[in-house]
Design an enzyme around this catalytic site. Structure first.
Site, PDB file in Angstrom:
ATOM      1  CB  CYS A  22      -8.406   1.125   1.247  1.00 27.07           C
ATOM      2  SG  CYS A  22      -8.224   0.803   2.562  1.00 27.07           S
ATOM      3  CD  GLN A  32     -17.573 -11.272  14.234  1.00 27.49           C
ATOM      4  OE1 GLN A  32     -16.066 -10.465  13.832  1.00 27.49           O
ATOM      5  NE2 GLN A  32     -16.947 -11.572  15.269  1.00 27.49           N
ATOM      6  CB  CYS A  55      -1.102  -0.007   1.410  1.00 30.09           C
ATOM      7  SG  CYS A  55      -2.022   1.512   0.811  1.00 30.09           S
ATOM      8  CB  CYS A 106     -12.790  -9.342  19.614  1.00 28.66           C
ATOM      9  SG  CYS A 106     -13.274  -7.660  20.700  1.00 28.66           S
ATOM     10  CB  CYS A 111      -2.665   4.796   6.359  1.00 26.53           C
ATOM     11  SG  CYS A 111      -4.114   4.110   6.982  1.00 26.53           S
ATOM     12  CD  GLU A 152     -26.758  -7.604  21.777  1.00 25.56           C
ATOM     13  OE1 GLU A 152     -25.899  -6.473  21.871  1.00 25.56           O
ATOM     14  OE2 GLU A 152     -25.930  -8.160  21.213  1.00 25.56           O
ATOM     15  CE1 TYR A 186     -22.052  -9.080  27.053  1.00 24.99           C
ATOM     16  CE2 TYR A 186     -21.978 -11.177  27.344  1.00 24.99           C
ATOM     17  CZ  TYR A 186     -21.865 -10.216  27.950  1.00 24.99           C
ATOM     18  OH  TYR A 186     -21.881 -10.180  29.634  1.00 24.99           O
ATOM     19  CG  ASP A 204     -18.626 -12.828  20.123  1.00 22.52           C
ATOM     20  OD1 ASP A 204     -17.918 -12.170  20.059  1.00 22.52           O
ATOM     21  OD2 ASP A 204     -19.316 -13.042  18.872  1.00 22.52           O
ATOM     22  CB  CYS A 252      -2.514  -2.198   6.861  1.00 25.96           C
ATOM     23  SG  CYS A 252      -4.015  -2.564   6.002  1.00 25.96           S
TER      24      CYS A 252
END
Length: 470
Positions: free
Chosen positions: A179, A302, A77, A428, A83, A352, A331, A401, A86
């Site tokens: 991008c 996701q 990139c 996560c 940026c 939720e 969740y 989750d 990444c």
């Protein structure tokens, strides 16, 4: 009293040792302190200019490379290094996976301090670029200038930008030409919006003065080929708004959902805003194993659709359902995992806290003709109580989750009290997951662990754990 000169020193011939938190790498200074360095790869040997000194560490940047790591590759990139997106694009993908697996292992061992099985290999992503289904960009009339531009005597002309915030700078936007995170027509749509706005003198947002027409732009794509575009306007200029929306719809007829919001409040979050449909329908459809899920402008889904499918398959595999189980999905979001496992369960109960997400979950279940899923809205630590369990039946399996903060301790206490045979914990953030696993250690043994890479070129990693009642 001014800063001491020792705050800014150059360390020579420093070997980069490890990949650390938040995508920066780690080295050791001659005085034994840790140095955090961005845009380097473990194995590089560099001179480091420090710009911040703390009691236990320095922050610095590489100013000279003496040796390049064998794990280093050329980033593809043109915006890499400026940026903040990444951060690992200069590292071989196999090495990225190694450091992600290591991070999970370190967290679970160091924070969890519990007995662990042998880890299953991290599941890498087949797509290492163009994998995201959602991107958000900001408009600014104060484009980030490169060092070369700052030193130039030439007229820099138009300072308008459509792209990403420079890390730690709320008012500076890096203008993005290409991008590598979202498939086309994402780049084409963004570049067309910028060009058309410039040609027609539509004002880009001024973050300091809080003025201008164009504020932010979001694009969502689905594996079905459907595309959603949402433009956030700051000023309520009907003529300017319709000019750009009509042009977009004419230029990109493949857009299935074109929406906008007028938001003149100080922050640009859209979650408390009234979103208007301009053309098409107000959602796009994602598909997975024949199940269809509607995604609206505010939906959580996701962001890597292909890898979400792999994550959900691992979750279902860990749950080991036979068709006779009552499953609780905590969740649950828009109920994707709940519906994904429903055909192998007797009953699935999803909980939720976001009311709109539950409305989506119910609509999706109806669309998919799923009759054994029920969804309930409420704060997990309040709703998930004895009365709720008495009403809906004791779960045989719990799938959880939670957000990055992990589970509330009251939720963990309730799980320990009702003691389902299995808990599948999708996370996560393996640091908060490790903390929660330690709290569950009094009754549960961790029997399987498998990290999943949802975000190639970044340090982020998901992790799935199976806990079984002793």
């Amino acid at each position: 009293m001014g800063r001491k000169n020792t705050d800014k020193v150059v360390f020579h011939q420093i070997q980069v040792l490890d990949a650390g938190a938040k995508g920066v790498s780690v080295a050791k200074a001659p005085d034994g302190k840790v140095i955090f360095i961005p845009n380097v790869v473990p194995g590089d040997v560099v001179d480091v200019q420090t710009f911040k000194k703390r009691k236990a560490y320095y922050e610095g940047k590489a100013v000279k490379f003496h040796e390049l790591s064998e794990h280093r590759i050329d980033p593809i990139c043109e915006h890499f290094g400026v940026c903040g997106g990444c951060k690992w694009q200069n590292m071989k993908y196999s090495q990225q996976l190694y450091y992600k697996q290591n991070e999970v292992k370190n967290h679970l061992q160091r924070i969890g301090k519990i007995e662990l099985p042998e880890f299953e290999d991290i599941l890498g992503s087949d797509k290492q670029f163009f994998y995201r289904n959602k991107m958000e960009f900001s408009f600014s009339n104060s484009r980030w200038l490169t060092e070369k531009e700052i030193g130039s005597t030439e007229d820099l002309g138009n300072r308008n930008a459509l792209g990403f915030h420079i890390p730690k700078m709320w008012d500076k936007i890096l203008d993005i030409t290409k991008c590598h995170l979202q498939e086309d027509p994402s780049n084409a749509i963004r570049n067309e919006i910028r060009a058309f706005a410039n040609e027609n003198n539509l004002a880009f947002f001024n973050p300091r003065e809080h003025s201008g027409l164009l504020r932010t732009f979001m694009i969502r794509t689905a594996s079905t080929g459907e595309i959603m575009v949402l433009i956030q306007f700051f000023e309520n200029d009907k003529a300017g708004r319709e000019l750009i929306l009509d042009h977009l719809y004419e230029k990109f007829p493949q857009i299935t959902s074109l929406q906008y919001v007028v938001n003149s409040k100080p922050n640009d979050t859209i979650y408390d805003q009234d979103i208007k449909l301009y053309k098409g329908r107000d959602y796009i459809l994602e598909e997975m194993e024949g199940l269809k899920f509607s995604i609206n402008a505010k939906s959580f889904y996701q962001t890597n659709s292909d890898q979400a499918y792999e994550l959900y398959k691992i979750t279902r595999d860990f749950a080991g359902l036979s068709g006779n189980e009552t499953v609780y999905d905590l969740y649950t979001g828009t109920g994707t995992i709940a519906q994904f496992v429903s055909k192998k369960a007797k009953k699935v109960i999803g909980v939720e806290s976001v009311p709109e997400a539950i409305l989506d979950a119910k609509a999706n279940a109806e669309r998919n003709n799923i009759t054994n899923c029920e969804f309930f809205v409420g704060d997990m630590k309040v709703v998930f109580n004895e009365a709720f369990i008495a009403q809906h039946g004791k779960p045989d399996v719990i799938i959880t989750d939670p957000p990055r903060d992990g589970m509330h301790k009251d939720v963990i206490e309730q799980i320990l009290k009702i003691a389902p045979k299995k808990v599948v914990y999708v996370s996560c953030n393996s640091a908060t997951q490790a903390r929660d696993l330690a709290l569950m250690d009094e009754k549960y043994t961790v029997t399987r662990v498998r990290p999943v890479d949802m975000f190639p070129q970044t340090h982020h990693v998901e992790n799935v754990v199976l806990l079984e009642l002793r």
